[in-house]
Design an enzyme around this catalytic site. Sequence first.
Site, mmCIF file in Angstrom:
data_model
loop_
_atom_site.group_PDB
_atom_site.id
_atom_site.type_symbol
_atom_site.label_atom_id
_atom_site.label_comp_id
_atom_site.label_asym_id
_atom_site.label_seq_id
_atom_site.Cartn_x
_atom_site.Cartn_y
_atom_site.Cartn_z
ATOM 1 N N ASN A 37 61.539 1.252 63.247
ATOM 2 C CA ASN A 37 61.998 1.701 64.568
ATOM 3 C C ASN A 37 61.366 3.019 65.015
ATOM 4 O OD1 ASN A 37 63.503 3.019 62.582
ATOM 5 N ND2 ASN A 37 65.360 3.099 63.809
ATOM 6 N N CYS A 41 68.931 4.624 64.516
ATOM 7 C CA CYS A 41 70.041 4.715 63.565
ATOM 8 C C CYS A 41 71.137 5.658 64.042
ATOM 9 C CB CYS A 41 69.526 5.144 62.192
ATOM 10 S SG CYS A 41 68.503 6.617 62.225
#
Length: 453
Positions: free
Chosen positions: A127, A259
């Site tokens: 990511n 996250c």
Amino acid sequence: MNPATNEVVGTMPNGTEEDVLAAIDGAQLALEEWKGLSAEKRSIFLEKFYQQVVERKEEIARIITLENGKPLNEARGEVLYAASFIKWYAEEGKRVYGRTIPSKGAGQRIQVIKQPVGVVAAITPWNFPAAMITRKLAPALAAGCTFIVKPPKETPLTAAKLMECAEEAGIPSGVVNMVVTPNEAFSETVQNSNEVRKLTFTGSTEVGKLLMKQSAGLVKNISLELGGQAPLIVLDDADVETAVEGTIASKFRNAGQTCICANRLYVQSGIYDEFVSKLKGKIKELKVGNGLEEDVDIGPLINQKGCDKVVRHVEDAVEKGAEVVVGGQVNQNDAPFYEPTLILEAKENMLCMTEETFGPVVPVKKVESDEEAISLANETPFGLAAYYFTESISRGTRIAEALDYGIIGWNHGAPSAAQAPFGGMKQSGLGREGGAEGIEAFLETKYLSVGIK
């Protein structure tokens, strides 16, 4: 693969256990020379590395967008964010201080010194394919360690470009290594190696637990940055515009695939209607599309599996009584795009309120009191990031102290910075990355007791 088009971006050899062992050998051979350099000399290498990354910002950003999907402007921001860790630790490496401790008697001197832990292995996520490497790599090198990274199969090309930058900066052969290989082959090999003294990992809590078990055999030094389930609280005295902007910044960066992005919202009843109305308007303005188009706000999800999870979370919420007021649909059939989505009447038994969605979905629950919001926010095994909005110093201070999270944004939706410690509590990980704490993860503390006449 480009998730926006399903086209092949490039190829990378699939490494074997032998390749991992070769990287370990190279890192071990380079260790003595690298850790023997002065902090000042290592700093010079890191400064050159930093310059290479900044000068190649556009090239690296485009690769990030091609293999990750995030909008190009976000990718540019990530490259600079990644570079900031190199810049920060180029200086922080000069500040690895020991100390002298007063002894019990005249014939003793006590010293504490800091030394590099040794060869470091890193497993990084897709990511943030550049920043999650440099956040580990830069402090490790500054501390005097050598480094092996296993990037994810989704984004190996970004990692390769960083390796090129390191090489062009003149960092000696073997100091920085990369192996693209299946997770199991890499983790088992480095965990069973006496030469690899530390493993650092960013990824899911499930995998983190497995790595902890593996590390027990050799009592491996391990750092873990794991999953989150971030709450965002809006109190009735909040500045609504600030709260809405903070929610957008936190939730929709990288299409919600971060996250620390807000995963569930708790809004006090006194401000609920106004906040929801303005948030709804802002979400409707977000444009979904190929990240290479400059005006796109939301790119594709990383793959169909990720998209299917988002679909499942939204369908579950609707089945349990939630109302989808914006979005709620797959944007295109041939690629994993999902519309930015606002869900009202969220309940605690919904998947989107208990699991990390990792997509552009905002579930909102109305609450009555500060205590209710704090209690609901803490009802999770995770503790990475949390956010809240209030104009009251007293309320804000009490909430900051009550939330069981390692990273907290107060009236701010984007708290990450190279100079600040990043990490979680409970099942969100062990240790911190960034700041002065980040380099400590790659150092051993040695106590020296000297007897003198």
